[in-house]
Design an enzyme around this catalytic site. Structure first.
Site, PDB file in Angstrom:
ATOM      1  N   GLU A 184     128.604  69.140  76.247  1.00 46.82           N
ATOM      2  CA  GLU A 184     128.041  68.073  75.410  1.00 46.82           C
ATOM      3  C   GLU A 184     126.539  67.910  75.606  1.00 46.82           C
ATOM      4  O   GLU A 184     126.051  66.810  75.874  1.00 46.82           O
ATOM      5  CB  GLU A 184     128.813  66.766  75.664  1.00 46.82           C
ATOM      6  CG  GLU A 184     130.299  66.924  75.346  1.00 46.82           C
ATOM      7  CD  GLU A 184     131.152  65.708  75.682  1.00 46.82           C
ATOM      8  OE1 GLU A 184     130.607  64.707  76.173  1.00 46.82           O
ATOM      9  OE2 GLU A 184     132.375  65.779  75.445  1.00 46.82           O
ATOM     10  N   GLU A 213     139.432  71.514  72.495  1.00 51.38           N
ATOM     11  CA  GLU A 213     140.004  70.178  72.748  1.00 51.38           C
ATOM     12  C   GLU A 213     140.653  69.614  71.490  1.00 51.38           C
ATOM     13  O   GLU A 213     140.592  68.411  71.229  1.00 51.38           O
ATOM     14  CB  GLU A 213     138.913  69.223  73.266  1.00 51.38           C
ATOM     15  CG  GLU A 213     138.190  69.744  74.495  1.00 51.38           C
ATOM     16  CD  GLU A 213     137.208  68.766  75.103  1.00 51.38           C
ATOM     17  OE1 GLU A 213     137.263  67.553  74.792  1.00 51.38           O
ATOM     18  OE2 GLU A 213     136.368  69.200  75.912  1.00 51.38           O
TER      19      GLU A 213
HETATM   20  O1  G3I Z   1     141.957  58.916  88.353  1.00 53.00           O
HETATM   21  C1  G3I Z   1     141.661  57.525  88.113  1.00 53.00           C
HETATM   22  C2  G3I Z   1     142.722  56.643  88.711  1.00 53.00           C
HETATM   23  O2  G3I Z   1     142.708  56.785  90.111  1.00 53.00           O
HETATM   24  C3  G3I Z   1     142.432  55.185  88.306  1.00 53.00           C
HETATM   25  O3  G3I Z   1     143.472  54.383  88.752  1.00 53.00           O
HETATM   26  C4  G3I Z   1     142.326  55.068  86.799  1.00 53.00           C
HETATM   27  C5  G3I Z   1     141.970  53.657  86.349  1.00 53.00           C
HETATM   28  O4  G3I Z   1     141.336  53.662  85.108  1.00 53.00           O
HETATM   29  O5  G3I Z   1     141.334  55.931  86.333  1.00 53.00           O
HETATM   30  C6  G3I Z   1     141.608  57.303  86.617  1.00 53.00           C
HETATM   31  O6  G3I Z   1     140.571  58.101  86.113  1.00 53.00           O
HETATM   32  C7  G3I Z   1     140.555  58.244  84.708  1.00 53.00           C
HETATM   33  C8  G3I Z   1     140.683  59.737  84.393  1.00 53.00           C
HETATM   34  O7  G3I Z   1     140.521  59.952  83.005  1.00 53.00           O
HETATM   35  C9  G3I Z   1     142.041  60.297  84.817  1.00 53.00           C
HETATM   36  O8  G3I Z   1     143.066  59.672  84.105  1.00 53.00           O
HETATM   37  C10 G3I Z   1     139.238  57.710  84.188  1.00 53.00           C
HETATM   38  O9  G3I Z   1     139.196  56.305  84.346  1.00 53.00           O
HETATM   39  C11 G3I Z   1     139.070  58.051  82.734  1.00 53.00           C
HETATM   40  O10 G3I Z   1     137.752  57.717  82.330  1.00 53.00           O
HETATM   41  C12 G3I Z   1     139.259  59.538  82.538  1.00 53.00           C
HETATM   42  O11 G3I Z   1     139.146  59.806  81.152  1.00 53.00           O
HETATM   43  C13 G3I Z   1     138.950  61.166  80.828  1.00 53.00           C
HETATM   44  C14 G3I Z   1     137.655  61.318  80.038  1.00 53.00           C
HETATM   45  O12 G3I Z   1     137.485  62.670  79.667  1.00 53.00           O
HETATM   46  C15 G3I Z   1     136.453  60.892  80.841  1.00 53.00           C
HETATM   47  O13 G3I Z   1     135.309  60.916  80.049  1.00 53.00           O
HETATM   48  C16 G3I Z   1     140.120  61.633  79.967  1.00 53.00           C
HETATM   49  O14 G3I Z   1     141.315  61.631  80.755  1.00 53.00           O
HETATM   50  C17 G3I Z   1     139.848  63.034  79.427  1.00 53.00           C
HETATM   51  O15 G3I Z   1     140.813  63.352  78.459  1.00 53.00           O
HETATM   52  C18 G3I Z   1     138.474  63.062  78.761  1.00 53.00           C
HETATM   53  O16 G3I Z   1     138.213  64.379  78.344  1.00 53.00           O
HETATM   54  C19 G3I Z   1     137.016  64.587  77.617  1.00 53.00           C
HETATM   55  C20 G3I Z   1     136.525  65.986  77.908  1.00 53.00           C
HETATM   56  O17 G3I Z   1     136.381  66.201  79.299  1.00 53.00           O
HETATM   57  C21 G3I Z   1     135.213  66.285  77.208  1.00 53.00           C
HETATM   58  N1  G3I Z   1     135.330  66.030  75.782  1.00 53.00           N
HETATM   59  C22 G3I Z   1     135.853  64.718  75.416  1.00 53.00           C
HETATM   60  C23 G3I Z   1     137.196  64.465  76.107  1.00 53.00           C
HETATM   61  C24 G3I Z   1     137.772  63.149  75.673  1.00 53.00           C
HETATM   62  O18 G3I Z   1     136.980  62.087  76.114  1.00 53.00           O
END
Ligand code: G3I
Length: 350
Positions: A140, A247
């Site tokens: 990105e 994705e």
């Molecule tokens: O692991 C912690 C957990 O310990 C905690 O209890 C929980 C509480 O919110 O959060 C967990 O972490 C989360 C993580 O996903 C795992 O589930 C984060 O808050 C959350 O922000 C994170 O979101 C991810 C996101 O990227 C972050 O920007 C999404 O799963 C993931 O699908 C998303 O993927 C991105 C690609 O990398 C890049 N392109 C866009 C795509 C969608 O946003």
């Protein structure tokens, strides 16, 4: 003697295995962390249909980079071993991003930040050498507006546009064989894609080691047009680069900009309304079919990954607002949706 209970039908066995159906075209990938693919609904789906896997979060700097020189490999190693054991190539995602990256990456002088980035990339790429087939080296990096080709990220602010080339060269130095990608969303938007191509042209003019472009394709039932995707894939190939779709998911909703900016005006959840949901799933199936029909026309497209395995787990249940969504090819029970039928049977009418 009591007869044995009939064996349960294999989930989603009523469509061809996608990895077989598309074997002549591209790999079929799915994104998950171990907690996602070990899920009882998702596990049979990924094992039957995919031959590529992307760690949804476990290869990101926030997961691997504990502190300078200290790494938490366990979850990503587990995913790599799962891939190796089950015939799934591993897409590495991602080495350099402005999000999900600990603050310690960004402290100190520009020279210190650069050296830290180079060391991190060298260590991570070396660790997974021979275990991943490509890396989203930079994620990105393209601006969302016309003010610049480059996103005004922390990396850009600290190192200028050179950070992309620095990252690519560090990855290539650590592994001469792994394929190196820039991965971005919005490549289906001609204006944003044009900015990305400006970045790519500058990198190529400097001889930077870039092998391909990852098109995230987080899209909806009404956008983009297949023609926009076709044009982006063709333009990347014309630059001598590989295409990956990295994705893919197709949201049921077509939200206004205000939903993304301020969470206002978001479309209402339709997953509890059978009539509305059925209509949306038909539109989704037609959009999946239109996109796959474009994908199949591009020999440069070597891998197509959905951002998730089945609708039981998707990042879109929390983005851009908390709401039911059904963006993938398999439903909340792991069964083939109309979209999965539409891409494997031209005669199927959703
Ligand atoms: O692991 C912690 C957990 O310990 C905690 O209890 C929980 C509480 O919110 O959060 C967990 O972490 C989360 C993580 O996903 C795992 O589930 C984060 O808050 C959350 O922000 C994170 O979101 C991810 C996101 O990227 C972050 O920007 C999404 O799963 C993931 O699908 C998303 O993927 C991105 C690609 O990398 C890049 N392109 C866009 C795509 C969608 O946003």
């Amino acid at each position: 003697m009591a007869s044995a209970a009939p064996a349960p039908a294999a989930p989603a066995a009523d469509i061809p295995a996608l990895k077989t159906y598309f074997a002549a075209n591209f790999k079929i990938g799915m994104a998950a962390d171990p907690s996602g693919y070990k899920n009882a609904i998702a596990n049979p789906v990924i094992l039957r249909h995919a031959n590529s896997i992307t760690g949804e979060n476990c290869f990101k700097p926030a997961s691997l980079g504990v502190s300078p020189g200290v790494y938490n490999w366990a979850t990503a190693d587990e995913l790599a071993a799962f891939g190796a054991a089950n015939g799934l190539g591993v897409r590495g995602h991602t080495l350099c991003w402005h999000s999900q990256t600990p603050d310690w990456f960004f402290t100190g002088t520009a020279a210190e930040v650069r050296a830290r980035l180079e060391t991190y990339i060298s260590d991570v790429v070396t660790h997974f050498k021979g275990k991943v087939y490509c890396w989203d080296v930079v994620n990105e990096c393209t601006s969302d507006d016309a003010s610049s080709p480059y996103r005004n990220s922390k990396w850009f602010q600290l190192l200028g546009p050179d950070y992309i080339e620095i990252a690519l060269r560090a990855a290539r130095a650590a592994d001469p064989d792994v394929k190196l990608f820039i991965n971005d969303y919005g490549t289906e938007d001609p204006a944003k894609f044009s900015r990305l191509m400006t970045i790519v042209s500058a990198l190529q003019a400097r001889g930077a080691p870039l092998d391909g472009i990852g098109h995230q394709l987080h899209v909806s039932t009404t956008s983009p047009t297949a023609a926009n995707v076709d044009n982006a894939l063709r333009s990347v190939a014309a630059k001598g680069l590989i295409n990956h779709v990295t994705e893919l998911d197709i949201s049921l909703y077509n939200d206004p900009g205000s939903c993304f900016a301020s969470k206002t005006g978001c479309a209402a959840d339709i997953t509890g309304d059978a009539t509305l949901l059925s209509a949306a799933l038909k539109a989704q199936a037609l959009q999946y079919r239109a996109l796959f029909n474009v994908f199949k026309q591009h020999p440069s497209l070597q891998s197509v990954t959905t951002w998730g395995i089945a609708d039981n787990s998707t990042w879109l249940s929390g983005f851009p607002t908390t709401r039911g969504n059904r963006p993938l090819l398999f439903d909340v029970a792991g069964q083939a949706k109309p979209a999965a039928r539409a891409i494997t049977d031209d005669a199927f009418v959703p």
